[in-house]
Design an enzyme around this catalytic site. Structure first.
Site, PDB file in Angstrom:
ATOM      1  N   GLU A  53      51.433  -3.838  92.804  1.00 59.35           N
ATOM      2  CA  GLU A  53      50.761  -3.520  91.594  1.00 59.35           C
ATOM      3  C   GLU A  53      50.480  -4.841  90.401  1.00 59.35           C
ATOM      4  O   GLU A  53      49.928  -4.492  89.766  1.00 59.35           O
ATOM      5  CB  GLU A  53      49.659  -1.947  90.818  1.00 59.35           C
ATOM      6  CG  GLU A  53      50.599  -1.641  90.513  1.00 59.35           C
ATOM      7  CD  GLU A  53      50.038   0.110  89.720  1.00 59.35           C
ATOM      8  OE1 GLU A  53      49.219  -0.082  89.308  1.00 59.35           O
ATOM      9  OE2 GLU A  53      51.043   0.994  90.129  1.00 59.35           O
TER      10      GLU A  53
ATOM     11  N   CYS B  49      50.488   2.928  92.411  1.00 59.64           N
ATOM     12  CA  CYS B  49      51.615   3.838  92.943  1.00 59.64           C
ATOM     13  C   CYS B  49      51.619   4.054  94.377  1.00 59.64           C
ATOM     14  O   CYS B  49      52.225   4.197  94.719  1.00 59.64           O
ATOM     15  CB  CYS B  49      51.783   4.497  92.280  1.00 59.64           C
ATOM     16  SG  CYS B  49      51.772   4.348  90.535  1.00 59.64           S
TER      17      CYS B  49
ATOM     18  N   HIS C 216      55.977  11.353  93.129  1.00 62.38           N
ATOM     19  CA  HIS C 216      55.653  10.042  92.991  1.00 62.38           C
ATOM     20  C   HIS C 216      56.174  10.514  91.262  1.00 62.38           C
ATOM     21  O   HIS C 216      55.850  11.733  90.871  1.00 62.38           O
ATOM     22  CB  HIS C 216      54.655   9.514  92.613  1.00 62.38           C
ATOM     23  CG  HIS C 216      53.882   8.439  91.679  1.00 62.38           C
ATOM     24  ND1 HIS C 216      54.548   7.044  91.284  1.00 62.38           N
ATOM     25  CD2 HIS C 216      53.255   8.656  90.630  1.00 62.38           C
ATOM     26  CE1 HIS C 216      54.178   6.690  90.859  1.00 62.38           C
ATOM     27  NE2 HIS C 216      52.946   7.083  90.364  1.00 62.38           N
TER      28      HIS C 216
HETATM   29  P1  HMG Z   1      50.530  11.780  74.738  1.00 58.59           P
HETATM   30  O1  HMG Z   1      49.126  12.115  74.554  1.00 58.59           O
HETATM   31  O2  HMG Z   1      51.205  10.948  73.613  1.00 58.59           O
HETATM   32  O3  HMG Z   1      51.547  13.170  75.102  1.00 58.59           O
HETATM   33  O4  HMG Z   1      50.641  11.338  76.466  1.00 58.59           O
HETATM   34  P2  HMG Z   1      51.638  14.277  74.913  1.00 58.59           P
HETATM   35  O5  HMG Z   1      50.943  14.673  73.534  1.00 58.59           O
HETATM   36  O6  HMG Z   1      50.186  15.217  75.664  1.00 58.59           O
HETATM   37  O7  HMG Z   1      52.482  15.366  74.764  1.00 58.59           O
HETATM   38  C1  HMG Z   1      53.049  14.871  76.490  1.00 58.59           C
HETATM   39  C2  HMG Z   1      54.044  15.815  76.075  1.00 58.59           C
HETATM   40  O8  HMG Z   1      54.639  15.826  75.444  1.00 58.59           O
HETATM   41  C3  HMG Z   1      53.584  17.396  75.979  1.00 58.59           C
HETATM   42  O9  HMG Z   1      53.781  17.974  76.837  1.00 58.59           O
HETATM   43  C4  HMG Z   1      53.718  17.746  74.809  1.00 58.59           C
HETATM   44  O10 HMG Z   1      53.600  19.402  74.664  1.00 58.59           O
HETATM   45  C5  HMG Z   1      55.082  17.444  74.232  1.00 58.59           C
HETATM   46  P3  HMG Z   1      53.057  18.864  78.513  1.00 58.59           P
HETATM   47  O11 HMG Z   1      51.945  19.822  77.441  1.00 58.59           O
HETATM   48  O12 HMG Z   1      52.534  17.699  78.644  1.00 58.59           O
HETATM   49  O13 HMG Z   1      54.361  19.967  78.645  1.00 58.59           O
HETATM   50  N1  HMG Z   1      55.799  17.201  73.359  1.00 58.59           N
HETATM   51  C6  HMG Z   1      56.591  17.659  72.469  1.00 58.59           C
HETATM   52  N2  HMG Z   1      57.759  18.056  73.119  1.00 58.59           N
HETATM   53  C7  HMG Z   1      59.179  18.848  72.100  1.00 58.59           C
HETATM   54  N3  HMG Z   1      58.932  18.023  71.344  1.00 58.59           N
HETATM   55  C8  HMG Z   1      58.342  17.580  70.476  1.00 58.59           C
HETATM   56  C9  HMG Z   1      57.506  17.205  71.264  1.00 58.59           C
HETATM   57  N4  HMG Z   1      55.768  16.621  71.078  1.00 58.59           N
HETATM   58  C10 HMG Z   1      54.856  16.549  72.263  1.00 58.59           C
HETATM   59  N5  HMG Z   1      58.440  17.131  69.264  1.00 58.59           N
HETATM   60  C11 HMG Z   1      50.778  10.517  78.457  1.00 58.59           C
HETATM   61  C12 HMG Z   1      51.175  11.552  77.789  1.00 58.59           C
HETATM   62  C13 HMG Z   1      51.845  11.433  79.925  1.00 58.59           C
HETATM   63  C14 HMG Z   1      49.378  11.370  79.183  1.00 58.59           C
HETATM   64  C15 HMG Z   1      50.829   9.085  78.477  1.00 58.59           C
HETATM   65  O14 HMG Z   1      52.172   8.684  78.326  1.00 58.59           O
HETATM   66  C16 HMG Z   1      50.773   8.412  79.331  1.00 58.59           C
HETATM   67  O15 HMG Z   1      49.207   8.088  79.258  1.00 58.59           O
HETATM   68  N6  HMG Z   1      51.348   7.408  79.884  1.00 58.59           N
HETATM   69  C17 HMG Z   1      50.390   7.442  81.603  1.00 58.59           C
HETATM   70  C18 HMG Z   1      49.767   7.328  82.453  1.00 58.59           C
HETATM   71  C19 HMG Z   1      50.109   8.293  83.015  1.00 58.59           C
HETATM   72  O16 HMG Z   1      51.795   8.624  83.481  1.00 58.59           O
HETATM   73  N7  HMG Z   1      49.252   9.397  83.941  1.00 58.59           N
HETATM   74  C20 HMG Z   1      50.878  10.284  85.341  1.00 58.59           C
HETATM   75  C21 HMG Z   1      49.894  10.719  85.926  1.00 58.59           C
HETATM   76  S1  HMG Z   1      48.493   9.103  86.541  1.00 58.59           S
HETATM   77  C22 HMG Z   1      50.284   8.482  88.461  1.00 58.59           C
HETATM   78  O17 HMG Z   1      50.878   9.151  87.870  1.00 58.59           O
HETATM   79  C23 HMG Z   1      49.398   7.387  88.532  1.00 58.59           C
HETATM   80  C24 HMG Z   1      50.353   5.883  87.942  1.00 58.59           C
HETATM   81  O18 HMG Z   1      51.978   6.103  88.199  1.00 58.59           O
HETATM   82  C25 HMG Z   1      50.122   4.364  87.926  1.00 58.59           C
HETATM   83  C26 HMG Z   1      49.290   4.401  89.337  1.00 58.59           C
HETATM   84  O19 HMG Z   1      49.172   5.289  90.719  1.00 58.59           O
HETATM   85  O20 HMG Z   1      49.473   3.320  89.332  1.00 58.59           O
HETATM   86  C27 HMG Z   1      50.268   6.421  85.729  1.00 58.59           C
END
Ligand code: HMG
Length: 392
Positions: free
Chosen positions: A79, A111, A233
């Protein structure tokens, strides 16, 4: 007839960023990245590595004169392709010296498309049992500096040869695909970085996992007890676990086994990050290389997910003596010899770009030791070089 993955090899570029350094620069608690998201490092591509060169580097060790004459089709799943028209697979055909009467195509569905490539290859080999298909999943994951997705970037490729009587994994021809139109993650043609609805994307992934798993159970009477491990994935290492735990009992031998093996499957991703189309197969390579308790004959479950969204759940069986056909020491060496970037070097590398006006430029990077590199741009053409055949 038994058809499946005969060989698989991983490539990631020679640069990485330590995510504790990224956390410091972004004024985030490092535990959020290393524990909450579950990532330690992310692979960064120098200007000399793009989707095509990474794919070629992943495939290079798998190709020899004999199988180059047996491969009828090259499928590049990506992609982050480099051209709207000419497929990256045509460069692979040339760089890998595959026999001329072959098909070379690029496939796309976020993906998921690596899995689409494997399923197309399965069908081709079913009809042409003596022939082989090369499937390469290659991508650079970009969300942008300072974005929530930044910590889930990465770069790399996984090359797989699909054949009859495979030496690593026999596919069970039981796949359950699932399509659901949504906007959890996408990248319009004019955008350099992906757009994402992060929290919603996590939920869309889990929903697709549950739908495909339950349908697989219904159609094939699959049980968790029958699975030695499940590979996911892996956009980041915590994601698959969030989905897996929704279907596990609180405590049982099966739960312990699947969670322990899950951890083995995410080790490479923790070091490399999201490589989009190749991520599921990066997890599989990590499991095979690092889990010494797996046995031939055991069944592995696979959950493939690509935003937008298409998902698929399928299974495969490990082949007798599969360990003899892995590239474990190559993978270890590749990961241990990478160069750590400072945050300033990372940001500079991230913002570097190729000329878009047709001008000629020779490209090199002091830390890129890869066999195949993007060596120049000339009149809008990408010129690749195989460096083990010439003086570097
Ligand atoms: P965010 O808003 O920065 O993170 O985005 P958050 O506030 O949700 O925190 C993440 C986790 O860290 C949470 O845990 C927090 O509690 C924890 P969870 O509730 O998830 O279990 N946390 C802590 N832990 C320990 N100590 C601390 C602490 N602070 C917080 N101090 C997000 C996170 C993944 C959403 C962001 O990075 C993002 O948007 N990433 C890109 C999208 C993505 O990867 N999505 C996955 C599903 S879609 C997919 O897989 C397809 C993809 O590969 C693309 C394709 O298909 O081509 C992405």
């Amino acid at each position: 007839m038994k058809i499946g993955i005969d060989q698989l090899h991983v490539y990631t570029p020679s640069l990485y960023l330590d995510l504790k350094d990224l956390a410091k620069a972004r004024q985030v608690d490092p535990d959020k990245y290393t524990i909450g998201i579950g990532q330690d490092r992310m692979g960064i591509n120098p200007i000399t590595q793009d989707t095509v060169s990474m794919a070629a580097n992943a495939a290079f060790p798998l190709i020899n004169a004999r199988n180059a004459s047996e491969i009828d089709m090259i499928i590049l799943a990506t992609e982050s392709g480099t051209d709207y028209s000419k497929s990256g697979a045509t460069y692979l055909h040339d760089l890998l010296a595959i026999q001329p009467f072959a098909r070379a195509i690029e496939v796309k569905q976020a993906c998921y498309s690596g899995t689409a490539g494997i399923m197309m290859a399965y069908d081709y080999v079913s009809n042409h049992p003596d022939r082989k298909v090369l499937v390469v999943a290659s991508d650079i994951a970009r969300y942008g500096l300072g974005t929530a997705g930044e910590v889930t970037q990465g770069a790399g490729a996984v090359a797989m040869i699909i054949s009859q009587n495979p030496r690593v994994l026999t596919l069970n021809n039981d796949s359950v695909p699932y399509t659901f139109h949504n906007f959890d993650f996408w990248r319009p043609n004019y955008a350099k970085n992906a757009l994402v609805d992060g929290k919603y994307s996590n939920q869309a992934y889990i929903d697709a996992f549950q739908k495909t798993w339950h349908e697989h159970q219904r159609r094939h009477h699959t049980t968790l007890d029958a699975l030695a491990a499940v590979c996911f994935h892996l956009p980041y290492s915590k994601m698959g676990k969030k989905a897996l735990t929704t279907i596990l009992d609180e405590e049982s031998d099966t739960t312990n086994r699947l969670l322990t093996r899950y951890e083995k499957s995410v080790q490479y991703t923790r070091q490399i990050g999201n490589i989009y189309t190749g991520s599921l197969y990066l997890g599989f390579a990590s499991l095979l290389d690092l889990d010494e308790s797996l046995n031939a004959g055991e069944t592995i479950g696979f959950f493939s997910y690509g935003s937008g969204s298409v998902a698929e759940f399928f299974t495969g069986e490990l082949v007798e003596n599969y360990r003899h056909h892995l590239y474990t020491s190559d993978h270890e060496k590749m990961l241990s010899q990478r160069y750590p970037l400072t945050i300033e070097e990372y940001e500079t590398t991230f913002l570097e770009s190729l000329p878009e006006d047709g001008s000629s430029v020779a490209l090199s990077h002091p830390q890129d030791k890869a066999v195949i590199q993007l060596a120049a741009m000339d009149q809008h053409r990408r010129i690749y070089q195989i460096y083990d055949k010439v003086e570097q």
